[in-house]
Design an enzyme around this catalytic site. Sequence first.
Site, PDB file in Angstrom:
ATOM      1  N   GLY B   9      45.228 -70.915  43.538  1.00 55.32           N
ATOM      2  CA  GLY B   9      45.780 -69.944  44.480  1.00 55.32           C
ATOM      3  C   GLY B   9      47.116 -69.421  43.971  1.00 55.32           C
ATOM      4  O   GLY B   9      47.407 -69.467  42.774  1.00 55.32           O
ATOM      5  N   LYS B 166      60.190 -83.747  49.161  1.00 56.90           N
ATOM      6  CA  LYS B 166      59.819 -82.333  49.336  1.00 56.90           C
ATOM      7  C   LYS B 166      59.821 -81.943  50.813  1.00 56.90           C
ATOM      8  O   LYS B 166      60.216 -80.838  51.181  1.00 56.90           O
ATOM      9  CB  LYS B 166      58.448 -82.070  48.721  1.00 56.90           C
ATOM     10  CG  LYS B 166      57.921 -80.639  48.903  1.00 56.90           C
ATOM     11  CD  LYS B 166      58.891 -79.592  48.343  1.00 56.90           C
ATOM     12  CE  LYS B 166      58.228 -78.232  48.166  1.00 56.90           C
ATOM     13  NZ  LYS B 166      57.497 -77.737  49.305  1.00 56.90           N
ATOM     14  N   GLU B 173      65.531 -76.475  54.132  1.00 56.34           N
ATOM     15  CA  GLU B 173      65.248 -75.048  53.929  1.00 56.34           C
ATOM     16  C   GLU B 173      65.157 -74.306  55.266  1.00 56.34           C
ATOM     17  O   GLU B 173      65.722 -73.214  55.417  1.00 56.34           O
ATOM     18  CB  GLU B 173      63.926 -74.952  53.161  1.00 56.34           C
ATOM     19  CG  GLU B 173      63.363 -73.577  52.934  1.00 56.34           C
ATOM     20  CD  GLU B 173      61.910 -73.681  52.407  1.00 56.34           C
ATOM     21  OE1 GLU B 173      61.672 -74.425  51.443  1.00 56.34           O
ATOM     22  OE2 GLU B 173      61.019 -73.031  52.998  1.00 56.34           O
TER      23      GLU B 173
END
Lengths: 297, 297, 297, 297
Positions: B9, B166, B173
């Site tokens: 992808g 992560k 984030e």
Amino acid sequence: MQLGLIGLGKMGFNMRERLREGGHEVVGFDPRPEVTDVPTIGALAEALAAPRVVWVMVPSGPITHDTIATLANELSEGDLVIDGGNSRYTEDGLHAKLLSEKGIAFIDAGVSGGVWGLKEGYGLMVGGSDADVERAMPIFDTLRPPGDRADGFVHAGPVGAGHFAKMVHNGVEYALMTAYGEGYEMLAAEELITDPQAVYQAWSNGTVVRSWLQQLLAKALKEDPQLAEISGYTEDSGEGRWTVEEAIRLRVPVPSIAASLFARFSSRQEDSPTMKAVAALRNQFGGHAVKRISESG
Amino acid sequence: MQLGLIGLGKMGFNMRERLREGGHEVVGFDPRPEVTDVPTIGALAEALAAPRVVWVMVPSGPITHDTIATLANELSEGDLVIDGGNSRYTEDGLHAKLLSEKGIAFIDAGVSGGVWGLKEGYGLMVGGSDADVERAMPIFDTLRPPGDRADGFVHAGPVGAGHFAKMVHNGVEYALMTAYGEGYEMLAAEELITDPQAVYQAWSNGTVVRSWLQQLLAKALKEDPQLAEISGYTEDSGEGRWTVEEAIRLRVPVPSIAASLFARFSSRQEDSPTMKAVAALRNQFGGHAVKRISESG
Amino acid sequence: MQLGLIGLGKMGFNMRERLREGGHEVVGFDPRPEVTDVPTIGALAEALAAPRVVWVMVPSGPITHDTIATLANELSEGDLVIDGGNSRYTEDGLHAKLLSEKGIAFIDAGVSGGVWGLKEGYGLMVGGSDADVERAMPIFDTLRPPGDRADGFVHAGPVGAGHFAKMVHNGVEYALMTAYGEGYEMLAAEELITDPQAVYQAWSNGTVVRSWLQQLLAKALKEDPQLAEISGYTEDSGEGRWTVEEAIRLRVPVPSIAASLFARFSSRQEDSPTMKAVAALRNQFGGHAVKRISESG
Amino acid sequence: MQLGLIGLGKMGFNMRERLREGGHEVVGFDPRPEVTDVPTIGALAEALAAPRVVWVMVPSGPITHDTIATLANELSEGDLVIDGGNSRYTEDGLHAKLLSEKGIAFIDAGVSGGVWGLKEGYGLMVGGSDADVERAMPIFDTLRPPGDRADGFVHAGPVGAGHFAKMVHNGVEYALMTAYGEGYEMLAAEELITDPQAVYQAWSNGTVVRSWLQQLLAKALKEDPQLAEISGYTEDSGEGRWTVEEAIRLRVPVPSIAASLFARFSSRQEDSPTMKAVAALRNQFGGHAVKRISESG
């Protein structure tokens, strides 16, 4: 060009150095004899050739106000005063008016960069008329980081816009620091993570969260991996409070900036009165014993 | 080295390209015939020389699980599977166990960088044994940004640590984006500010808030100064939810990450049931008329 | 006793009724001829026997200020003015000074209860001198709910304390309403729950969360089980904003009051500029397609 | 009617008393010999006539699970088990299934009221089939406060709905307590306010914020005006954490409940790692000295 610079503290001292390295002639004044170039503000005015440009870099509040009031007396028509301190932007209009009555122009300049500015340049956000900003541009161009002017300098609008932009900058700064702080706390709490510092270091390139603050935190953690030498007690300098106040005026929801501000308030409390009230309430409805079948009720 | 790569992808496709440019031999599989190198996962296993390394880059959840289950059948003792998708770190132990029953090793790898990774490299956070991580290091070294390995790669701990790091990265984030968003909203709301884009652009150098996200927002505002073409409707991919859930487990207060997550939930509501209830309450105690002397009392 | 009452809106009109039922002689003034007892404030002053007590119940801000300035002219030494509106407490000192120059005393009174006050009585929080408060006590005793005076009335401190206490009351009110709203939203979202109204109704007795607001929400949900007729668009009357501003001045962390205030701001936005910025950022780093393997990474 | 009651701690002990006063025959079991009526759960089963109803009132988690597993063995087809503890609602389905395999019915019952329930009655939220709930209604009717059944009892839905409603109740409770706590902190911080207790007391009647918790806080402040004897350290019992987790599952934004939960986490930290990171960052970019011209810039 020639510049008067009032205030030779941590910021002003370095700025004088950067400006001189950039070829400008700077006459600095500070009440501390060991750093000043001239004995008084009056002497500073005399040492400069008219029309003068004087940069004020003193603590915001009464000291800035008094300094500008003094300059209104000591300077002459056609001179220009730049307030580079962290004044609230609502003060700028007053200062501009005070000076304009003597024919003196005014620019407000938000200055970012802290102790790193000497070497890397200062991020500048200024407010004032086009002509005034153009006049001081050689100074701005030396203070700002090298490269495209637009990447380290902005003429944000009329008088007040510079300090407003700097205020927002600091509000955002509060929230960014809290974000990185929360991430650090989670990494430090999870036993799977061998070394939170190494994670923060690894975020330096390629990641979405990479930033100057991320690198500073990696650096801080390298120096003190458990942050053992550092208390969470954190002052706030005013801009964070002002940002939330202005957000309220503008009806802008700022949950993350406000949370960051409140976290600073909390960091300075020995115990939270709010939580004492919560604990008192639990005690009232749940009984005194610590362990019970239905704890909260 | 030779690598199998499942999932071509947006992320996997670019990673194959970056790895090939780095001199690796990549055999890619994807259900879409126009991008795949081999027709099946079985064919991929056959195309690789044992001991194999296979990187899984498919959507987290059932598809990742099924892919790993398939690999447990198709691969052999001594092979290594790397899950580079956004799996929840709590899945990693299960996948490692599933594979280890066949003697297959497992690494979890958090990959950051989005569409920019092809050119700039991907930030990597991995979990696994020292030996397994060492074995896949040529792959990591090509995928990560150039420069010091520690500035774009971390072996964060045992299996699970990579995806945990992560996950925290993405939680941070979320909060960083909200911080910049709030700053933008304030600048856009204040009429003194001529152009919020110019302010964000000027934060690129010298300021405390400079970052990759700051520059991306400056870029987005350059393309669409009022963000007129963009709805505030914002999906969340899972990591933000997981971050808050894990924070609760770890008893870590994360007000700014949680506020950012809730803001995404709110962005997807036509109207807020909470605020409907608040409005209903005001109506109950304050009367029906909109204007009144004592509005909320 | 005799009382002048200026402002016969929703609150003042009902207060006149309650005071008259309590045996007081009330001369009311309002600009609307259909409700007023006298044509002008001057006529109101004339209709009262000195020393007079005049209660001001008009919208906070300029109208309150102008009314008090008028009273400073129309009243005489020894009279007493009570500001029962939702003035910001910082106004009270100015009003007290304005009146004291004419020898007129001043009390600030925060009044809670809304449309229910006529029947149930009004919660009162007042600020002023002991003598002035004592003088107006017959009025307070009629307006407040029956029972112990301390359970519905407080002399909170000197001038300003009444409105400060009322401001905090409203700040708390904001947060309580949000709390109940969040609970409602969760009950409405969970399919196991047959009827959120029945749950809210059942909280009326025996539970920790029982309250007047809880009962009002149960009532509102009975009238409109899905709150289908009510928009979440919610005004704020000032006290919530002031509470957060004063919290900032006092360095008191108020995350839940602030969150409630910001939720009101958000309720009035068509779309959130903050979230538009967040969406723009995701678009920048994650690419344009909606579905992708690594959504936000 | 006849009832078995397992768990005679603070809640169960009082419930036995209330039920006996209400004319029910209660056989209680508790591991503590001084309070139990029977030596074992087996003996409890024997002491009851089939079909039995047994109420479990033990700490949520493994103890509840083990107790229900024991009952699955000791009871018989046609019996009914009610879990009145603070189990997470997700456990209810498992317990219902475990029991239904033996033909035993199950109801989950959320019970609110704490130590006050003995005298005032307990707020009840139950989940289960209509028939089962009807069967236990005499027990519910005695435990709940007198008056309309709908004002202190709700059959919230199928199995799980009772504990879900109770979980939301406790989440709302968290947020209400924080709201009152913030109000208290503001009153205590403002020097104009003579006595925060008196203000909280005065909110008892007529105000919008009146509630049971408001009265409890007034009571607590009467006993200890500065809350000097009470630490802000506050445990959380699980429901608050679950509420936020379920909110995330349901995509319901709950900023005020989450803020209240995080405030509890913070109350138990000696120092905040998040704020240590923030302080470390300020130190990095602002220099070491505490006083400086541009503090955070």
